[in-house]
Design an enzyme around this catalytic site. Structure first.
Site, PDB file in Angstrom:
ATOM      1  N   LYS A  79       8.708   0.442  -0.898  1.00 50.70           N
ATOM      2  CA  LYS A  79       7.740  -0.656  -0.766  1.00 50.70           C
ATOM      3  C   LYS A  79       8.421  -1.974  -1.153  1.00 50.70           C
ATOM      4  O   LYS A  79       8.153  -2.542  -2.212  1.00 50.70           O
ATOM      5  CB  LYS A  79       6.512  -0.388  -1.630  1.00 50.70           C
TER       6      LYS A  79
HETATM    7  N1  PMP Z   1       2.409   3.040   4.745  1.00 51.82           N
HETATM    8  C1  PMP Z   1       2.481   1.780   4.301  1.00 51.82           C
HETATM    9  C2  PMP Z   1       3.240   0.775   5.093  1.00 51.82           C
HETATM   10  C3  PMP Z   1       1.858   1.424   3.097  1.00 51.82           C
HETATM   11  O1  PMP Z   1       1.938   0.177   2.640  1.00 51.82           O
HETATM   12  C4  PMP Z   1       1.145   2.400   2.366  1.00 51.82           C
HETATM   13  C5  PMP Z   1       0.445   2.014   1.085  1.00 51.82           C
HETATM   14  N2  PMP Z   1       1.266   2.160  -0.016  1.00 51.82           N
HETATM   15  C6  PMP Z   1       1.103   3.700   2.867  1.00 51.82           C
HETATM   16  C7  PMP Z   1       1.743   3.992   4.060  1.00 51.82           C
HETATM   17  C8  PMP Z   1       0.405   4.800   2.115  1.00 51.82           C
HETATM   18  O2  PMP Z   1       1.110   5.109   0.945  1.00 51.82           O
HETATM   19  P1  PMP Z   1       0.372   5.640  -0.351  1.00 51.82           P
HETATM   20  O3  PMP Z   1      -0.437   6.805   0.077  1.00 51.82           O
HETATM   21  O4  PMP Z   1       1.455   5.994  -1.287  1.00 51.82           O
HETATM   22  O5  PMP Z   1      -0.484   4.531  -0.844  1.00 51.82           O
END
Ligand code: PMP
Length: 312
Positions: free
Chosen positions: A157
């Site tokens: 991220k």
């Molecule tokens: N894809 C993207 C681009 C995201 O920003 C997120 C949010 N974090 C997710 C998928 C889902 O990830 P998570 O389940 O860890 O929140």
């Protein structure tokens, strides 16, 4: 005493209004940060906030820190402890969004060498309800493509990476849709702007592999485990073509902010019968019970914080 918006900033708990950076901060100009989005779910019965899969979020953040050469002086354990302390001090008795950020804090305007830039870590927790603002989604395929690992790794991220998601989300919402579905450089289905994507077809569940430049979502992993162990379904990680979505029985998106949300329409085609399908609904119900700490089998995924009303 009412809740106190609080931040962890430069190694201390301070009022959020005092947590400020210089306009020369490297991360502000170049997006040189790695962040997390974590949910704290208010459990009324227990009078506590259940923070969902906190360790896994910090494990992902620390992997991103290695990539961006962000040396922060906290271990995984310490990051978890700091988070519980912050949530307890903030004093909220409602659902929270917890936002850790490791970033290049160097105050310098023109230096592109990660190895020369100092880093820091900050954290805030804010009240947070529904992210998508709707129980079922109408999506469009974005005209923007997901960045490729050879350009900027999508599996972490990274702050600057989110311009990609923001362009797609903005385009979709200005066109009247709830969310964008983004294809990767190869034209395969990748994910939503802030969510992983799943299809249900022929009694199996499909989701793109990480190598298709999807973020390895914590909710993605949760849903894959639940689908296998609670519903006894096969979960297949495979390339997904755009046309497969149109003819799927069900489609849903997953994410910390988005939870598990069914997609009922894509590019003006109805998915399944146009309402939340049975697999999506069962998984969503299971998931909601678990994140708030109501399912003892999965209580190990909760880190429990008991808000106290303390002034900082
Ligand atoms: N894809 C993207 C681009 C995201 O920003 C997120 C949010 N974090 C997710 C998928 C889902 O990830 P998570 O389940 O860890 O929140």
């Amino acid at each position: 005493m009412s809740p106190t918006p609080t931040a962890f900033f430069r190694g201390e708990y301070v009022p959020l209004s005092d947590a400020r950076v210089s306009i020369t901060t490297h991360a502000l100009h170049y997006g040189t940060g790695v962040f997390e989005g974590v949910r704290g779910n208010w459990n009324e019965e227990k009078g506590a906030i259940h923070i969902f899969r906190l360790r896994e979020h910090y494990e992902r953040m620390l992997r991103g820190c290695r990539l961006l050469m962000l040396d922060i002086p906290y271990s995984l354990e310490e990051l978890c402890d700091i988070t519980v302390e912050l949530v307890e001090r903030s004093g909220y008795s409602q659902d929270l969004y917890i936002r850790p950020l490791a970033y290049k804090s160097a105050e310098v305007v023109a230096n592109l060498k990660l190895q020369e830039l100092e880093s820091d870590f900050c954290l805030v927790a804010v009240p947070f309800g529904s992210y998508l603002g709707t129980d079922v989604l109408r999506c469009c395929t974005s005209s923007w493509r997901r960045v490729d690992d050879a350009m900027m790794p999508a599996r972490f991220k990274i702050s600057g990476l989110y311009v990609n998601s923001i362009l797609a989300k903005t385009e979709a919402t200005l066109a009247g849709f709830d969310e964008a579905i983004i294809l990767n450089q190869d034209g395969h289905v990748c994910e939503g702007s802030g969510e992983n994507l799943f299809l249900v077809a022929d009694g199996r569940i499909y989701t793109p592999p990480i190598e298709d430049n999807v973020l390895p979502g914590v909710t993605r992993d949760t849903v894959m485990q639940l689908a296998r162990s609670e519903l006894g379904l096969d979960v297949v990680e495979a390339h997904i073509d755009r046309s497969q979505i149109y003819v799927a029985d069900e489609c849903f998106l997953t994410g910390t902010a988005a939870h598990l949300t069914p997609v009922v329409e894509v590019d003006s085609r109805r998915i399944g019968d146009g309402s939340a399908g049975p697999v999506s609904s069962r998984l969503r119900d299971l998931y909601f019970d678990i994140v708030v700490g109501r399912n003892p089998k999965y209580i190990h995924w909760s880190t429990i914080a008991t808000p106290r009303l303390v002034s900082v």
